[in-house]
Design a protein around this motif. Structure first.
Motif, mmCIF file in Angstrom:
data_model
loop_
_atom_site.group_PDB
_atom_site.id
_atom_site.type_symbol
_atom_site.label_atom_id
_atom_site.label_comp_id
_atom_site.label_asym_id
_atom_site.label_seq_id
_atom_site.Cartn_x
_atom_site.Cartn_y
_atom_site.Cartn_z
ATOM 1 N N TYR A 108 -27.666 -94.466 30.497
ATOM 2 C CA TYR A 108 -27.212 -93.264 29.803
ATOM 3 C C TYR A 108 -28.348 -92.248 29.690
ATOM 4 O O TYR A 108 -28.130 -91.053 29.895
ATOM 5 N N ALA A 117 -28.766 -90.635 33.054
ATOM 6 C CA ALA A 117 -27.678 -89.716 33.379
ATOM 7 C C ALA A 117 -27.725 -88.476 32.499
ATOM 8 O O ALA A 117 -27.299 -87.394 32.920
ATOM 9 N N GLU A 145 -24.550 -81.389 38.242
ATOM 10 C CA GLU A 145 -25.344 -82.237 39.138
ATOM 11 C C GLU A 145 -24.747 -83.640 39.235
ATOM 12 O O GLU A 145 -24.737 -84.239 40.308
ATOM 13 N N GLN A 146 -24.256 -84.153 38.131
ATOM 14 C CA GLN A 146 -23.645 -85.492 38.155
ATOM 15 C C GLN A 146 -22.389 -85.492 39.012
ATOM 16 O O GLN A 146 -22.141 -86.433 39.787
ATOM 17 N N LEU A 147 -21.568 -84.430 38.911
ATOM 18 C CA LEU A 147 -20.361 -84.357 39.739
ATOM 19 C C LEU A 147 -20.715 -84.190 41.202
ATOM 20 O O LEU A 147 -20.039 -84.718 42.081
ATOM 21 N N ARG A 148 -21.735 -83.453 41.470
ATOM 22 C CA ARG A 148 -22.165 -83.240 42.861
ATOM 23 C C ARG A 148 -22.659 -84.551 43.476
ATOM 24 O O ARG A 148 -22.434 -84.819 44.654
ATOM 25 N N ASN A 149 -23.332 -85.382 42.700
ATOM 26 C CA ASN A 149 -23.864 -86.642 43.207
ATOM 27 C C ASN A 149 -22.772 -87.699 43.409
ATOM 28 O O ASN A 149 -22.965 -88.634 44.180
ATOM 29 N N THR A 150 -21.640 -87.581 42.749
ATOM 30 C CA THR A 150 -20.588 -88.582 42.897
ATOM 31 C C THR A 150 -19.806 -88.411 44.180
ATOM 32 O O THR A 150 -19.106 -89.323 44.611
ATOM 33 N N GLN A 151 -19.860 -87.259 44.779
ATOM 34 C CA GLN A 151 -19.071 -87.020 45.985
ATOM 35 C C GLN A 151 -19.836 -87.244 47.234
ATOM 36 O O GLN A 151 -20.926 -87.158 47.456
ATOM 37 N N CYS A 193 -29.580 -85.136 33.747
ATOM 38 C CA CYS A 193 -28.951 -84.232 34.704
ATOM 39 C C CYS A 193 -27.813 -83.477 34.017
ATOM 40 O O CYS A 193 -27.206 -83.963 33.075
#
Length: 53
Positions: A37, A40, A47-53, A43
């Motif tokens: 946590y 995470a 940035e977190q959404l960008r890294n999940t894809q 960021c």
């Protein structure tokens, strides 16, 4: 089951190893999510959404 197959096999359940490992597992179960946590939270959400894809 093994006791009936082998005459030299004797099974004894000892509770001490279980009692010694329970605090370690509780500590790991608390420490690992906290570390993830914190990592995470550094960021931004974008940035977190960008890294999940």
């Amino acid at each position: 089951m093994l006791g009936s197959m082998f005459w030299f096999f004797e099974y004894r359940f000892t509770i001490l190893p279980v009692l010694l490992t329970i605090p370690v597992f509780f500590l790991l179960g608390w420490l690992i999510p906290c570390m993830m946590y914190d990592n995470a939270a550094k960021c931004s959400v974008v940035e977190q959404l960008r890294n999940t894809q």
